[in-house]
Design an enzyme around this catalytic site. Structure first.
Site, PDB file in Angstrom:
ATOM      1  N   CYS A  90      -2.105  10.894  -3.031  1.00  0.00           N
ATOM      2  CA  CYS A  90      -0.768  10.621  -3.582  1.00  0.00           C
ATOM      3  C   CYS A  90      -0.905  10.008  -4.985  1.00  0.00           C
ATOM      4  CB  CYS A  90       0.039   9.760  -2.610  1.00  0.00           C
ATOM      5  SG  CYS A  90       1.836   9.865  -2.917  1.00  0.00           S
ATOM      6  N   HIS A 199       0.699  13.113   1.444  1.00  0.00           N
ATOM      7  CA  HIS A 199       0.173  12.061   2.322  1.00  0.00           C
ATOM      8  C   HIS A 199      -0.647  12.739   3.421  1.00  0.00           C
ATOM      9  CE1 HIS A 199       1.985   8.376   0.779  1.00  0.00           C
ATOM     10  NE2 HIS A 199       3.024   9.114   0.452  1.00  0.00           N
ATOM     11  N   GLU A 201      -2.685  11.524   5.430  1.00  0.00           N
ATOM     12  CA  GLU A 201      -2.751  10.738   6.668  1.00  0.00           C
ATOM     13  C   GLU A 201      -1.517  10.926   7.533  1.00  0.00           C
ATOM     14  OE1 GLU A 201      -0.494   8.090   3.851  1.00  0.00           O
ATOM     15  OE2 GLU A 201      -2.061   9.607   3.704  1.00  0.00           O
TER      16      GLU A 201
END
EC number: 4.3.2.10
Length: 219
Positions: A90, A199, A201
């Site tokens: 990001c 993102h 994750e």
């Protein structure tokens, strides 16, 4: 021996989800990895892989990084000087560029030439699309082009939240795009450097696959 993965904290928020995602990716793929959030240059000098997440504004993340004594110098030494594999996530990916234009002009790390500029996405009829670009969107890339994308398929979706986008000086540094009123840089890579605008994750199994790929990557 477990590889040491240093997740740099530039003060942009809770990094627990990034650590958990890396730990799950390692566990699911039988990769021995010790994942640790770090703020000290000494920890970076011991790391086998370095990750820089970031959320919020480019300028604030850069200030946070600069506020950690010796960390920018240690990143230069380890990542640029010694070729340690590096992943930006990001805003951490955006900081790899030459400069960001959010809240004025702020220098980046200058590792991959390019400017992080405000997006101006438009629909087919010219009407502005909402910002930030938020939600799941498909990746477009050439298959088997980069090890971080091993096993990922063009059209697989990942989770974006951003209003600024990386505009690379050299198109070859952009290895994947997404479409939001036109092509938007999604992944950049050069040498031992890789950066993900989304993102990872929060991107489910596709994200975990990319993290496992990063842990295996030998640039």
């Amino acid at each position: 021996m477990a590889q040491r993965v240093a997740v740099v904290d530039p003060g942009s928020g809770n990094l627990a989800s990034v650590v958990r995602a890396f730990e799950k990716a390692a566990e699911d793929n039988d990769i021995a990895a010790e994942v640790k959030v770090v703020t000290a240059a000494s920890d970076l000098r011991l790391a086998d892989r370095i990750v820089l997440p970031g959320q919020g504004a480019f300028a604030a993340c850069r200030r946070g990084l600069d506020a950690l004594p010796g960390v920018v110098e240690a990143l230069e030494e380890r990542v640029r000087g010694m070729g340690v594999p590096f992943l930006g996530i990001c805003v951490g990916m955006q900081l790899m560029g030459t400069k960001g234009l959010e809240h004025g002009e702020t220098p980046g790390l200058g590792w991959i030439p390019g400017v992080v500029a405000p997006m101006d996405p438009r629909g087919p009829d010219g009407t502005p699309l909402p910002l930030p670009q938020m939600g799941w969107n498909a990746l477009s890339f050439e298959e088997n082009f980069h090890p971080v994308l091993d096993g990922v398929k063009p059209g697989d979706q990942v989770y974006f939240v951003h209003s600024f986008a990386f505009e690379a000086d050299d198109p070859e540094d952009v290895i994947a795009t997404t479409d939001y009123g036109g092509p938007v840089t999604a992944i950049i890579a050069r040498g031992n450097l890789a950066g993900l605008q989304f993102h990872v994750e929060k991107s489910g199994p596709v994200g975990l696959l990319m993290l496992a790929n990063f842990l295996r990557w030998e640039p």
